[in-house]
Design a protein around this motif. Structure first.
Motif, PDB file in Angstrom:
ATOM      1  N   THR A  60       0.842  -1.188   0.000  1.00 43.27           N
ATOM      2  CA  THR A  60       0.000   0.000   0.000  1.00 43.27           C
ATOM      3  C   THR A  60       0.878   1.240   0.000  1.00 43.27           C
ATOM      4  OG1 THR A  60      -1.969   0.973   1.004  1.00 43.27           O
ATOM      5  CG2 THR A  60      -0.224   0.313   2.513  1.00 43.27           C
ATOM      6  N   LEU A  61       0.368   2.313  -0.571  1.00 43.99           N
ATOM      7  CA  LEU A  61       1.120   3.563  -0.567  1.00 43.99           C
ATOM      8  C   LEU A  61       0.820   4.313   0.723  1.00 43.99           C
ATOM      9  CD1 LEU A  61       0.764   4.993  -4.191  1.00 43.99           C
ATOM     10  CD2 LEU A  61       2.721   3.844  -3.152  1.00 43.99           C
ATOM     11  N   VAL A  62       1.836   4.831   1.327  1.00 40.03           N
ATOM     12  CA  VAL A  62       1.643   5.651   2.523  1.00 40.03           C
ATOM     13  C   VAL A  62       2.341   7.000   2.317  1.00 40.03           C
ATOM     14  CG1 VAL A  62       1.400   3.742   4.136  1.00 40.03           C
ATOM     15  CG2 VAL A  62       3.671   4.647   3.633  1.00 40.03           C
ATOM     16  N   THR A  63       1.781   8.032   2.940  1.00 40.22           N
ATOM     17  CA  THR A  63       2.429   9.344   2.954  1.00 40.22           C
ATOM     18  C   THR A  63       3.021   9.524   4.339  1.00 40.22           C
ATOM     19  OG1 THR A  63       0.683  10.131   1.505  1.00 40.22           O
ATOM     20  CG2 THR A  63       2.142  11.791   2.457  1.00 40.22           C
ATOM     21  N   ARG A  64       4.330   9.571   4.413  1.00 41.34           N
ATOM     22  CA  ARG A  64       4.984   9.702   5.726  1.00 41.34           C
ATOM     23  C   ARG A  64       5.334  11.162   5.977  1.00 41.34           C
ATOM     24  NH1 ARG A  64       9.400   4.943   5.010  1.00 41.34           N
ATOM     25  NH2 ARG A  64       9.938   6.232   3.212  1.00 41.34           N
ATOM     26  N   ARG A  65       5.059  11.595   7.205  1.00 36.47           N
ATOM     27  CA  ARG A  65       5.393  12.964   7.586  1.00 36.47           C
ATOM     28  C   ARG A  65       6.141  12.909   8.904  1.00 36.47           C
ATOM     29  NH1 ARG A  65       3.392  18.100   6.337  1.00 36.47           N
ATOM     30  NH2 ARG A  65       2.180  17.039   4.750  1.00 36.47           N
ATOM     31  N   ALA A  66       7.316  13.440   8.910  1.00 34.27           N
ATOM     32  CA  ALA A  66       8.113  13.427  10.137  1.00 34.27           C
ATOM     33  C   ALA A  66       8.929  14.704  10.184  1.00 34.27           C
ATOM     34  CB  ALA A  66       9.020  12.205  10.152  1.00 34.27           C
ATOM     35  N   GLU A  67       9.671  14.853  11.276  1.00 35.88           N
ATOM     36  CA  GLU A  67      10.542  16.003  11.368  1.00 35.88           C
ATOM     37  C   GLU A  67      11.942  15.496  11.662  1.00 35.88           C
ATOM     38  OE1 GLU A  67       9.178  20.169  12.759  1.00 35.88           O
ATOM     39  OE2 GLU A  67      10.150  19.204  14.455  1.00 35.88           O
ATOM     40  N   ALA A  74      15.782  16.799  12.267  1.00 33.53           N
ATOM     41  CA  ALA A  74      16.642  17.950  12.565  1.00 33.53           C
ATOM     42  C   ALA A  74      15.909  19.266  12.320  1.00 33.53           C
ATOM     43  CB  ALA A  74      17.933  17.885  11.732  1.00 33.53           C
ATOM     44  N   GLY A  75      14.666  19.328  12.783  1.00 33.13           N
ATOM     45  CA  GLY A  75      13.923  20.584  12.712  1.00 33.13           C
ATOM     46  C   GLY A  75      13.276  20.861  11.381  1.00 33.13           C
ATOM     47  N   ALA A  76      13.522  19.991  10.387  1.00 32.27           N
ATOM     48  CA  ALA A  76      12.928  20.232   9.074  1.00 32.27           C
ATOM     49  C   ALA A  76      11.855  19.194   8.796  1.00 32.27           C
ATOM     50  CB  ALA A  76      14.012  20.169   7.993  1.00 32.27           C
ATOM     51  N   ALA A  77      10.734  19.624   8.209  1.00 34.64           N
ATOM     52  CA  ALA A  77       9.654  18.689   7.885  1.00 34.64           C
ATOM     53  C   ALA A  77      10.083  17.794   6.740  1.00 34.64           C
ATOM     54  CB  ALA A  77       8.400  19.460   7.510  1.00 34.64           C
ATOM     55  N   LEU A  78       9.762  16.523   6.861  1.00 38.00           N
ATOM     56  CA  LEU A  78      10.133  15.557   5.834  1.00 38.00           C
ATOM     57  C   LEU A  78       8.867  14.818   5.425  1.00 38.00           C
ATOM     58  CD1 LEU A  78      12.941  14.601   4.678  1.00 38.00           C
ATOM     59  CD2 LEU A  78      12.583  12.569   6.058  1.00 38.00           C
ATOM     60  N   VAL A  79       8.472  14.995   4.173  1.00 43.42           N
ATOM     61  CA  VAL A  79       7.268  14.322   3.699  1.00 43.42           C
ATOM     62  C   VAL A  79       7.640  13.467   2.506  1.00 43.42           C
ATOM     63  CG1 VAL A  79       4.912  14.623   2.862  1.00 43.42           C
ATOM     64  CG2 VAL A  79       5.892  16.302   4.419  1.00 43.42           C
ATOM     65  N   ASP A  80       7.276  12.191   2.538  1.00 43.93           N
ATOM     66  CA  ASP A  80       7.500  11.374   1.348  1.00 43.93           C
ATOM     67  C   ASP A  80       6.415  10.313   1.207  1.00 43.93           C
ATOM     68  OD1 ASP A  80       8.148   9.515   3.255  1.00 43.93           O
ATOM     69  OD2 ASP A  80      10.041   8.903   2.350  1.00 43.93           O
ATOM     70  N   VAL A  81       6.397   9.710   0.026  1.00 41.10           N
ATOM     71  CA  VAL A  81       5.419   8.663  -0.250  1.00 41.10           C
ATOM     72  C   VAL A  81       6.189   7.369  -0.457  1.00 41.10           C
ATOM     73  CG1 VAL A  81       3.708   7.846  -1.908  1.00 41.10           C
ATOM     74  CG2 VAL A  81       3.757  10.252  -1.264  1.00 41.10           C
ATOM     75  N   ALA A  82       5.731   6.305   0.191  1.00 44.74           N
ATOM     76  CA  ALA A  82       6.447   5.040   0.084  1.00 44.74           C
ATOM     77  C   ALA A  82       5.462   3.920  -0.203  1.00 44.74           C
ATOM     78  CB  ALA A  82       7.205   4.756   1.375  1.00 44.74           C
ATOM     79  N   ASP A  83       5.971   2.886  -0.861  1.00 45.89           N
ATOM     80  CA  ASP A  83       5.194   1.690  -1.173  1.00 45.89           C
ATOM     81  C   ASP A  83       5.594   0.636  -0.144  1.00 45.89           C
ATOM     82  OD1 ASP A  83       3.554  -0.037  -2.501  1.00 45.89           O
ATOM     83  OD2 ASP A  83       4.960  -0.456  -4.134  1.00 45.89           O
ATOM     84  N   LEU A 108      -6.279   2.339   8.554  1.00 48.57           N
ATOM     85  CA  LEU A 108      -5.213   2.788   7.665  1.00 48.57           C
ATOM     86  C   LEU A 108      -5.658   4.017   6.855  1.00 48.57           C
ATOM     87  CD1 LEU A 108      -2.390   2.269   6.852  1.00 48.57           C
ATOM     88  CD2 LEU A 108      -3.174   0.580   5.200  1.00 48.57           C
ATOM     89  N   GLY A 109      -6.977   4.182   6.685  1.00 47.52           N
ATOM     90  CA  GLY A 109      -7.499   5.342   5.971  1.00 47.52           C
ATOM     91  C   GLY A 109      -6.849   5.497   4.616  1.00 47.52           C
ATOM     92  N   ALA A 110      -6.433   6.712   4.293  1.00 47.79           N
ATOM     93  CA  ALA A 110      -5.796   6.964   3.004  1.00 47.79           C
ATOM     94  C   ALA A 110      -4.281   6.808   3.103  1.00 47.79           C
ATOM     95  CB  ALA A 110      -6.158   8.348   2.513  1.00 47.79           C
ATOM     96  N   GLY A 111      -3.797   6.189   4.191  1.00 52.85           N
ATOM     97  CA  GLY A 111      -2.378   5.871   4.282  1.00 52.85           C
ATOM     98  C   GLY A 111      -1.495   6.984   4.812  1.00 52.85           C
ATOM     99  N   VAL A 112      -2.082   7.907   5.565  1.00 58.76           N
ATOM    100  CA  VAL A 112      -1.261   8.976   6.143  1.00 58.76           C
ATOM    101  C   VAL A 112      -0.612   8.469   7.423  1.00 58.76           C
ATOM    102  CG1 VAL A 112      -1.326  11.229   7.275  1.00 58.76           C
ATOM    103  CG2 VAL A 112      -2.607  10.857   5.164  1.00 58.76           C
ATOM    104  N   LEU A 113       0.708   8.646   7.537  1.00 54.54           N
ATOM    105  CA  LEU A 113       1.430   8.285   8.759  1.00 54.54           C
ATOM    106  C   LEU A 113       2.227   9.521   9.165  1.00 54.54           C
ATOM    107  CD1 LEU A 113       2.877   4.858   7.573  1.00 54.54           C
ATOM    108  CD2 LEU A 113       0.814   5.206   8.941  1.00 54.54           C
ATOM    109  N   ALA A 114       1.854  10.129  10.278  1.00 52.32           N
ATOM    110  CA  ALA A 114       2.535  11.356  10.683  1.00 52.32           C
ATOM    111  C   ALA A 114       3.080  11.196  12.088  1.00 52.32           C
ATOM    112  CB  ALA A 114       1.585  12.545  10.609  1.00 52.32           C
ATOM    113  N   ALA A 115       4.399  11.349  12.233  1.00 55.07           N
ATOM    114  CA  ALA A 115       5.044  11.208  13.544  1.00 55.07           C
ATOM    115  C   ALA A 115       5.179  12.590  14.171  1.00 55.07           C
ATOM    116  CB  ALA A 115       6.401  10.549  13.375  1.00 55.07           C
TER     117      ALA A 115
END
Lengths: 399, 203
Positions: free
Chosen positions: A207-214, A216-225, A277-284
């Motif tokens: 499944t595709l997920v959109t990962r959102r994390a931080e 070193a103080g910078a937002a990091l957003v990516d999509v992973a399979d 799992l919804g639309a696959g959003v994973l935000a830390a």
């Protein structure tokens, strides 16, 4: 099996060029979409996780009963602000989506095909469409609203109406676009069908997920399979710098970091901890942010995104959002506020034409659980937040 | 019925139909802009719009029948549906006939609303804004009362009301989507002042 595993995943496309697509994935062999979906037990990737085969059969039955050719709508509306997977998929592998669309259209005998995506993504899709020389695919521009991708709202918009949810009876699968049986399928679901048709048997188990994390103080957003059933701690970095994880999106659930780390990413395991799992959003959510403040902002956004059609949603969500905003400010609320929020949440759930109130309330309920210590802190006038910048995106309409 | 009673009934129904049709147009704009009338739920204004228009249609029937059976003027049954076929003031009566034809179309499409394409119904319904001026001109030219006095005053008030309603209806319809942000803003300010939160009606 080894040979099929060597096939690339949905994210390994190389853009709108047809030759690149054929070089990467090979030609689309003839296949029956219904058969593929049944055997792979494929579930929809738009959020609800409904079995694709069941949906296909329902549309097929409605088409036979009404003797009208069905309409297929590929849904890339992606109203979820924290999700980017559909947009990324359309940019990297538009032909895979089109393959899936044609497969489904063939299985259903559909003569009208619609690709619904925000206007900003059309530039990526138009060359792909032109290369396929199929003039039966209509490109529909969806607005940037949270509910734009809701099945009935999308069908209404494709028909030229307002992008607002409609009554659930008759269902869209029986009477949708132009009053014809209509299949609305997420673009990722279609891309997975296209991979299944090429013999990649495990396409439905990813499944595709959109990962959102931080970092070193910078937002990091990516999509992973990622593989369904993977441990969340392996998919997303959940170390001590993470307070809690938002799973599924803005209709999703907060989980404490300790619980999130070991949960497995499949619908059953997530249901055990009260999440989807919804639309696959994973935000830390990084430490140093206030989960209450984040939830209050998201809830204000969700309340403003209400279609305004059903009383419980129009009256309830703004109140809950307003109360959460008070809760998010340290030392500014009295004891009855929590009680009120809980009561209002109970009053709106299950009472809308769509699931917007239910999903919004689910997020709030999980926040009240997971951020209990925060609430106690706020009551005493303290807050853990050291960072004022918001972590989760909430487009401007709420302000 | 004495000829004089027929004439009186014809004039009276004509004036009342003018008022009721004006009210129908006003209520049509109310429905379109989703205004909530005092003492009525929102769906009530739709029902009111429909019922007032049907009462107007019934009175119009009386108006037409009395016009035809009135032996003082030569208006045949043909002139009820075929414009400009009347012997008496063919132009003035013909305007009324045109309005009747449009009205029949509007009523029939409204009764079949769930069975015909919505766009067809909507398109035909918009011709109400042609119907009303036709009927108004018919009243001015064929009528004997609208030249002066309180009837003229009433007619002008009706014309003003229709013009205002048309302006309101044509400038767009209330979008449901605009309500939610307003509700959020209102709640936010009420809660931050510590005052009670109002109930948001679907208006």
């Amino acid at each position: 099996m080894t040979a099929s595993l060597a096939l690339p995943g949905v994210l390994e496309g190389r853009g709108p060029d047809l030759a690149d697509h054929l070089a990467t994935f090979g030609p689309l062999p003839p296949a029956d979409a219904l058969d593929l979906a049944t055997r792979a037990e494929l579930t929809g990737r738009g959020g609800a996780g409904f079995p694709t085969a069941v949906k296909l059969r329902a549309v097929l039955a409605a088409a036979r009963a009404t003797r009208r050719p069905p309409v297929v709508v590929a849904n890339a509306a992606e109203g979820e602000p924290a999700s980017a997977k559909d947009g990324v998929l359309l940019a990297t592998a538009p032909h895979l989506v089109l393959d899936g669309l044609f497969l489904v259209a063939g299985a259903l005998g559909a003569d009208t095909l619609v690709l619904a995506a925000p206007g900003r993504l059309h530039r990526a899709v138009e060359p792909a469409l032109a290369a396929r020389r199929r003039d039966d695919v209509r490109l529909h521009a969806t607005p940037d609203t949270f509910l734009a991708g809701e099945e009935s709202a999308l069908a209404a918009a494709v028909d030229g109406g307002e992008p607002l949810p409609t009554a659930k009876f008759p269902p869209i699968r029986e009477r949708g676009v132009e009053g014809r049986p209509t299949l609305v399928a997420n673009v990722e679901t279609l891309a997975r069908l296209a991979l299944l048709a090429r013999g990649r048997a495990d396409a439905g188990e990813h499944t595709l997920v959109t990962r959102r994390a931080e970092v070193a103080g910078a937002a990091l957003v990516d999509v992973a399979d990622v593989a369904l059933g993977a441990r969340l701690g392996e998919v997303l970095r959940i170390d001590r710098g993470v307070l809690a994880v938002l799973i599924g999106g803005y209709h999703g659930t907060w989980l404490p970091a300790a619980v999130a780390r070991d949960v497995r990413l499949d619908r059953e395991s997530l249901a055990d901890v009260g999440a989807t799992l919804g639309a696959g959003v994973l935000a830390a959510l990084p430490a140093g942010r206030c989960g209450l403040r984040e939830t209050a902002r998201v809830m204000s956004y969700l309340a403003a995104e209400s279609a305004g059609q059903c009383g419980p949603c129009l009256n309830g969500l703004p109140r809950i959002a307003g109360a959460l905003e008070l809760l998010a400010r340290p030392g500014r609320f009295d004891g009855r506020l929590l009680e009120d929020i809980t009561r209002w949440c109970g009053l709106v759930a299950g009472r809308g034409a769509c699931r917007h109130p239910d999903g919004s309330v689910r997020l709030v309920a999980s926040a009240l659980q997971v951020f209990r210590d925060e609430i106690r802190g706020h009551a005493a006038g303290r807050c853990v937040a050291r960072e004022r910048r918001p972590f989760l995106p909430a487009p401007g309409r709420a302000r | 019925m004495t000829p004089i009673a027929v004439w009186y009934l014809n004039r009276a129904t004509g004036i009342v139909v003018l008022v009721l049709m004006t009210l129908t147009v006003v209520l049509g704009a109310v429905v379109r802009r989703q205004v909530r009338l005092p003492g009525l739920p929102r769906f009530g204004s739709v029902t009111l719009h429909r019922n007032v228009s049907l009462i107007a249609a019934l009175l119009l029937l009386t108006h037409i029948v009395t016009a035809v059976i009135d032996s003082y003027v030569s208006i045949g049954w043909l002139a009820v549906l075929v414009p400009f076929a009347a012997g008496w003031k063919p132009l003035a009566v013909g305007l009324g006939t045109l309005a009747v034809d449009l009205l029949i179309l509007i009523i029939v499409t409204s009764l079949l609303r769930l069975r015909i394409p919505e766009r067809l119904w909507r398109g035909v319904h918009w011709t109400s804004y042609l119907l009303w001026p036709l009927a108004f001109l018919h009243g001015l030219t064929a009528g004997t009362d609208m030249k002066s006095g309180w009837v003229l005053g009433l007619a002008l008030v009706c014309a003003g009301a229709v013009a205002a309603s048309a302006a309101v209806a044509w400038t767009g319809r209330t979008r449901a989507g605009g309500r939610a942000p307003a509700a959020v803003a209102a709640t936010r300010s009420a809660l931050s002042r510590g005052s009670r939160v109002a109930v948001f009606r679907n208006r």
